[in-house]
Design a protein around this motif. Structure first.
Motif, mmCIF file in Angstrom:
data_model
loop_
_atom_site.group_PDB
_atom_site.id
_atom_site.type_symbol
_atom_site.label_atom_id
_atom_site.label_comp_id
_atom_site.label_asym_id
_atom_site.label_seq_id
_atom_site.Cartn_x
_atom_site.Cartn_y
_atom_site.Cartn_z
ATOM 1 N N GLU A 97 4.765 -1.716 -0.085
ATOM 2 C CA GLU A 97 3.509 -0.699 0.337
ATOM 3 C C GLU A 97 3.205 0.432 -0.703
ATOM 4 O O GLU A 97 2.346 0.671 -1.349
ATOM 5 N N LEU A 98 4.640 0.767 -1.319
ATOM 6 C CA LEU A 98 4.434 2.135 -2.131
ATOM 7 C C LEU A 98 4.252 1.607 -3.519
ATOM 8 O O LEU A 98 3.502 2.385 -4.200
ATOM 9 N N PHE A 99 4.722 0.478 -4.244
ATOM 10 C CA PHE A 99 4.544 0.243 -5.687
ATOM 11 C C PHE A 99 3.600 -0.984 -5.694
ATOM 12 O O PHE A 99 3.413 -1.181 -7.165
ATOM 13 N N GLY A 100 3.236 -1.674 -4.711
ATOM 14 C CA GLY A 100 2.071 -2.756 -4.890
ATOM 15 C C GLY A 100 2.945 -4.106 -5.745
ATOM 16 O O GLY A 100 1.946 -4.564 -6.377
ATOM 17 N N VAL A 101 4.200 -4.053 -5.526
ATOM 18 C CA VAL A 101 4.709 -5.073 -6.274
ATOM 19 C C VAL A 101 4.969 -6.356 -4.886
ATOM 20 O O VAL A 101 5.246 -6.139 -3.835
ATOM 21 N N ALA A 102 4.903 -7.789 -5.213
ATOM 22 C CA ALA A 102 4.851 -8.804 -4.270
ATOM 23 C C ALA A 102 6.003 -8.891 -3.899
ATOM 24 O O ALA A 102 7.223 -8.635 -4.255
ATOM 25 N N TYR A 103 6.236 -9.490 -2.516
ATOM 26 C CA TYR A 103 7.322 -9.682 -1.794
ATOM 27 C C TYR A 103 8.345 -10.453 -2.739
ATOM 28 O O TYR A 103 9.449 -10.457 -2.557
ATOM 29 N N ASP A 104 7.827 -11.578 -3.254
ATOM 30 C CA ASP A 104 8.562 -12.398 -3.989
ATOM 31 C C ASP A 104 9.509 -11.815 -5.340
ATOM 32 O O ASP A 104 10.164 -12.561 -5.888
ATOM 33 N N ASP A 105 8.763 -10.573 -5.526
ATOM 34 C CA ASP A 105 9.322 -10.002 -6.836
ATOM 35 C C ASP A 105 10.202 -8.704 -6.307
ATOM 36 O O ASP A 105 10.396 -7.771 -7.119
ATOM 37 N N ILE A 106 10.648 -8.673 -5.117
ATOM 38 C CA ILE A 106 11.551 -7.777 -4.485
ATOM 39 C C ILE A 106 12.932 -8.326 -4.131
ATOM 40 O O ILE A 106 12.670 -9.227 -3.094
ATOM 41 N N GLU A 107 13.619 -8.217 -4.827
ATOM 42 C CA GLU A 107 15.270 -8.645 -4.424
ATOM 43 C C GLU A 107 16.130 -7.369 -3.989
ATOM 44 O O GLU A 107 15.779 -6.396 -4.028
ATOM 45 N N VAL A 108 17.121 -8.102 -3.076
ATOM 46 C CA VAL A 108 18.250 -7.081 -2.502
ATOM 47 C C VAL A 108 19.665 -7.487 -2.931
ATOM 48 O O VAL A 108 19.683 -8.785 -3.030
ATOM 49 N N MET A 109 20.238 -6.677 -3.369
ATOM 50 C CA MET A 109 21.659 -6.849 -3.753
ATOM 51 C C MET A 109 22.592 -5.991 -3.012
ATOM 52 O O MET A 109 22.281 -4.735 -2.909
#
Length: 399
Positions: free
Chosen positions: A237-249
Motif C-alpha cells: 500500500e505504501l510503495f505500490g509494489v506488486a505482492y509478487d515482488d515483495i519477499e520476506v527473509m
C-alpha cells in the motif's frame, strides 16, 4: 529554525514515549501541540502534557475525562505549582477525540494508536493536509483503499522500522528501477523450527522474543509471522509494489531492517541496531535526519549477519496475507481482525499455537464477497463479521 508542530496520538504507548524522548532532546526542531491516548494511564498523560505545554489532550474513553482533569491537578501539585501557575490544556474525550486531534493545527500527526481505531484519525489527518507519520499499520492493512483515495504523494511517512528502511533505500533509485522489496523478519520466538515442532508450544515460549521488547499481541504475531504478513500488505500500500515482488527473509540479528533490489542487479540495505527511536526521528524530521537519534553500528567490530529464506510451510501467515491482499474486498481487514481474536484465544489457552493461522485462513477463505470498502463503516462491518466467525470457530475447536 521554526520547530515543527506535532500532534502525537498514542502518547503513553511505546512509540509515543520514544517520540517524546526525541522531542525532549531536540526542542529547537520539534514541539508537541496536542496529545492523545486511550485513557488507561492518565497520570502519565498528564505528566506529558504539562511537561510539553500542549494545547489539547484527548482520551478515547469518555469516562476517563474527569480522572484526567484530577491527574492534571495532582501532577501540578507534584511540581509545586500553584493554581495560577499553569493553564489546563483543552480536554477532548470520547470515540471521536483522536479524530478531532488529528485535525488540530500542526505540521505532522504521528499516529501511534493501536488497532483499527487508528484508521479514522489517519483519514482525518490526511484530509486536513497534515504530514502523517504512520505507526498504525492497521490503517493501511484494513483501510488501504480508503487511505489511497485521500493521501497525496509523499504525505505518509512510515514509522515501522522495516518500512522506514524501505523508504530510505528507495531514495537510491527511481520507482521504475525497483525490481523487488525484501522485508526482513527476526523470525520470532520459534525461528528455525519445523511445523511439526510447533504443535505443543506454550504462550510463555511464544512471548520470549529474541530481539525486541514489545507488547504480547505483537510478540505473538512475530512468533506466527503474522506481523510480517501485515507488513507485506503495508509495504504494497505504501510503495505500490506488486505482492509478487515483495519477499520476506529471516534475519536473526535485526540489524538489516529491509532491502531494495533494483533492476540493474544492485541491492541497497538499511542497517542500524534495533532501536525504534531512529525510524521515529526520521519520520518526524523527514526528509531530513535528526542527528544522534540512536546509536549506530559499531564499525570497529566484526559482524556476522544472516539472511535465510522463510519456511513457508512452518509459517504460512505471509503467503496468506499476500493472498488476502491480492483478493482485496476487505480480506486484509478480515485477516487482521480474525488474527486478533485467535491470538486472544491462544493466550487464554483456548486455541493451540498452530491453530492461530489455520483458523485465520479458514475465516479469510470463507469470507463473504464484499466490495472494496468505501467508508470506515464498511471496514468495521467486515471486521465485525470476522470476529464473530472467529468466536464461532474457536468455540468449535476448543469444545
Amino acid at each position: 529554525m521554526i520547530p515543527r508542530q506535532i500532534v502525537l496520538l498514542g502518547s503513553t504507548g511505546s512509540i509515543g514515549t520514544q517520540a517524546i524522548d526525541i522531542v525532549r532532546r531536540n526542542p529547537d526542531r520539534f514541539r508537541v501541540v496536542a496529545l492523545g491516548a486511550g485513557g488507561g494511564n492518565v497520570a502519565l498523560l498528564a505528566q506529558q502534557a504539562l511537561e510539553l505545554g500542549v494545547e489539547a489532550v484527548g482520551v478515547a474513553r469518555a469516562s476517563t475525562a474527569q480522572d484526567l482533569q484530577l491527574a492534571f491537578y495532582a501532577e501540578a501539585q507534584r511540581r509545586g505549582w500553584s493554581a495560577g501557575e499553569f493553564k489546563l490544556p483543552k480536554i477532548l474525550a470520547g470515540p471521536q477525540a483522536m479524530t478531532e486531534l488529528a485535525q488540530w493545527p500542526a505540521d505532522i500527526v504521528l499516529n501511534g494508536v493501536v488497532g483499527s481505531l487508528g484508521l479514522a484519525p489517519t483519514l482525518a489527518a490526511l484530509k486536513a493536509g497534515r504530514i502523517l507519520a504512520l505507526a498504525n499499520k492497521e490503517s493501511l492493512v484494513a483501510g488501504g483503499p480508503l487511505v489511497r483515495a485521500v493521501a497525496a504523494p509523499g504525505q505518509i511517512v512510515p514509522v515501522d522500522s522495516e518500512h522506514s528502511a524501505l523508504a530510505q533505500c528507495l531514495r537510491g533509485g527511481a520507482q521504475s528501477e525497483v525490481r523487488r522489496l525484501i522485508l526482513t523478519a527476526s523470525g520470532g520466538a520459534f525461528r528455525g523450527r519445523r511445523r511439526e515442532e510447533l504443535g505443543a508450544v506454550t504462550v510463555e515460549e511464544a512471548l520470549k522474543h529474541p530481539t525486541w521488547d514489545m507488547g504480547p499481541v505483537v510478540t505473538i504475531n512475530s512468533a506466527t509471522l503474522v506481523n510480517k504478513g501485515l507488513e507485506v500488505i503495508e509495504a504494497h500500500e505504501l510503495f505500490g509494489v506488486a505482492y509478487d515482488d515483495i519477499e520476506v527473509m529471516v534475519h536473526p540479528q535485526s540489524v538489516l531492517h529491509s532491502l531494495v533490489e533494483f533492476t540493474d542487479g544492485s541491492t541497497l540495505a538499511q542497517a542500524s541496531p534495533p532501536d525504534m527511536r531512529l525510524p521515529i526521528a526520521l519520520a518526524l524530521g523527514w526528509p531530513d535526519r535528526v542527528p544522534y537519534a540512536a546509536e549506530p553500528v559499531d564499525w570497529t567490530q566484526a559482524h556476522n549477519w544472516e539472511l535465510r529464506p522463510l519456511d513457508r510451510e512452518a509459517f504460512p501467515a505471509v503467503e496468506l496475507a499476500k493472498a488476502a491482499g491480492r483478493a482485496g474486498r476487505c480480506r486484509p481487514a478480515i485477516y487482521n481482525a480474525a488474527n486478533e481474536e485467535c491470538v486472544a484465544a491462544f493466550t487464554a489457552g483456548r486455541l493451540p499455537f498452530l491453530a492461530i493461522v489455520d483458523t485465520v485462513a479458514e475465516i479469510v477463505d470463507g469470507a463473504p464477497d464484499y466490495d472494496e470498502p468505501g467508508t470506515v463503516e464498511d471496514v468495521l462491518a467486515a471486521e465485525h463479521w470476522a470476529r464473530t466467525r472467529a468466536h464461532e470457530l474457536i468455540k468449535e475447536k476448543s469444545a
